[in-house]
Design an enzyme around this catalytic site. Structure first.
Site, PDB file in Angstrom:
ATOM      1  N   HIS A  10       0.842  -1.188   0.000  1.00  0.00           N
ATOM      2  CA  HIS A  10       0.000   0.000   0.000  1.00  0.00           C
ATOM      3  C   HIS A  10       0.884   1.247   0.000  1.00  0.00           C
ATOM      4  CE1 HIS A  10       0.537  -0.604   4.477  1.00  0.00           C
ATOM      5  NE2 HIS A  10       0.933   0.639   4.325  1.00  0.00           N
TER       6      HIS A  10
HETATM    7  P1  TYD Z   1      -2.061  -2.790   7.465  1.00  0.00           P
HETATM    8  O1  TYD Z   1      -1.551  -1.415   7.612  1.00  0.00           O
HETATM    9  O2  TYD Z   1      -2.857  -3.114   6.259  1.00  0.00           O
HETATM   10  O3  TYD Z   1      -0.859  -3.834   7.577  1.00  0.00           O
HETATM   11  P2  TYD Z   1       0.408  -4.075   6.621  1.00  0.00           P
HETATM   12  O4  TYD Z   1       0.426  -2.988   5.618  1.00  0.00           O
HETATM   13  O5  TYD Z   1       1.578  -4.035   7.523  1.00  0.00           O
HETATM   14  O6  TYD Z   1       0.295  -5.401   6.001  1.00  0.00           O
HETATM   15  O7  TYD Z   1      -2.900  -3.150   8.764  1.00  0.00           O
HETATM   16  C1  TYD Z   1      -3.428  -4.411   8.998  1.00  0.00           C
HETATM   17  C2  TYD Z   1      -4.647  -4.292   9.900  1.00  0.00           C
HETATM   18  O8  TYD Z   1      -4.310  -3.715  11.160  1.00  0.00           O
HETATM   19  C3  TYD Z   1      -5.731  -3.413   9.297  1.00  0.00           C
HETATM   20  O9  TYD Z   1      -6.955  -4.068   9.489  1.00  0.00           O
HETATM   21  C4  TYD Z   1      -5.722  -2.157  10.128  1.00  0.00           C
HETATM   22  C5  TYD Z   1      -5.095  -2.561  11.433  1.00  0.00           C
HETATM   23  N1  TYD Z   1      -4.230  -1.505  11.994  1.00  0.00           N
HETATM   24  C6  TYD Z   1      -4.682  -0.743  13.052  1.00  0.00           C
HETATM   25  O10 TYD Z   1      -5.802  -0.927  13.566  1.00  0.00           O
HETATM   26  N2  TYD Z   1      -3.854   0.221  13.572  1.00  0.00           N
HETATM   27  C7  TYD Z   1      -2.638   0.470  13.044  1.00  0.00           C
HETATM   28  O11 TYD Z   1      -1.908   1.366  13.543  1.00  0.00           O
HETATM   29  C8  TYD Z   1      -2.184  -0.318  11.922  1.00  0.00           C
HETATM   30  C9  TYD Z   1      -0.835  -0.098  11.297  1.00  0.00           C
HETATM   31  C10 TYD Z   1      -3.017  -1.288  11.438  1.00  0.00           C
END
Ligand code: TYD
Length: 137
Positions: free
Chosen positions: A55
Site C-alpha cells: 500500500h
Molecule cells: P495494514 O496497515 O494493512 O498492515 P500491513 O500494511 O503491515 O500489512 O494493517 C493491517 C490491519 O491492522 C488493518 O486491518 C488495520 C489494522 N491496523 C490498526 O488498527 N492500527 C494500526 O496502527 C495499523 C498499522 C493497522
C-alpha cells in the site's frame, strides 16, 4: 503528497549509545526524524515467506526500523523502485508519503518497529496498485 519519489526516502543512522550493560538507541520526534511521532506499532511473528505492506499513504510519513532480525522493504514511486534490507536496530528507513511499499524476506524473530507521523486512518491508505499509479500521474 503525489509528487514524491523514492529519492525522497532515505536511510537514517540513529544514535547508538553503546554500553557494556546493553546498547540503547533513542529516537526523538522532530529531532532525529523530520516529523513528530503520533503512533508506534510493531510487526512480529511474521511466518517465513509472508509479505506485508502492499500500500501507499497519502500524507503519513514513517520511520521503519528492524528492532530485531531483518527484512526487505521495496519502495516504488510509480516509475522507479528500490529495495533496502534492514538489519540493524540503529538504522531506520524514512518513507515519505506517496510511496508504494512491500515488506518481505522477514527473518525468524524479526521485529519491525514503525514510528508514524499520523494516527491510524484508513482513508490515508491507497491499497490498490492501479489506483496508486493513477494517483501518481
Ligand atoms: P495494514 O496497515 O494493512 O498492515 P500491513 O500494511 O503491515 O500489512 O494493517 C493491517 C490491519 O491492522 C488493518 O486491518 C488495520 C489494522 N491496523 C490498526 O488498527 N492500527 C494500526 O496502527 C495499523 C498499522 C493497522
Amino acid at each position: 503528497m503525489k509528487h514524491t519519489t523514492i529519492d525522497d526516502c532515505k536511510l537514517i543512522d540513529l544514535r547508538k549509545i553503546s554500553d557494556p550493560r546493553g546498547n540503547l538507541t533513542p529516537v526523538e520526534g522532530a529531532q532525529d526524524i523530520p516529523f513528530d511521532i503520533k503512533r508506534v506499532y510493531y510487526l512480529y511473528d511474521v511466518p517465513s515467506g509472508q509479505s506485508r505492506g502492499g500500500h501507499a499513504h497519502k500524507e503519513l510519513q514513517q520511520l521503519i526500523v528492524a528492532a530485531n532480525g531483518s527484512f526487505t522493504i521495496t519502495l516504488h514511486d510509480g516509475q522507479n523502485k528500490r529495495s533496502y534490507t534492514l538489519n540493524r536496530p540503529y538504522q531506520g528507513l524514512l518513507i515519505v508519503p506517496g510511496i508504494w511499499r512491500v515488506l518481505d524476506d522477514f527473518s525468524s524473530g524479526a521485529v519491525l518497529l514503525c514510528l508514524a507521523s499520523e494516527h491510524y486512518e484508513e482513508a490515508d491508505y491507497i491499497r490498490n496498485y492501479r489506483e496508486f499509479k493513477k494517483y501518481k500521474r
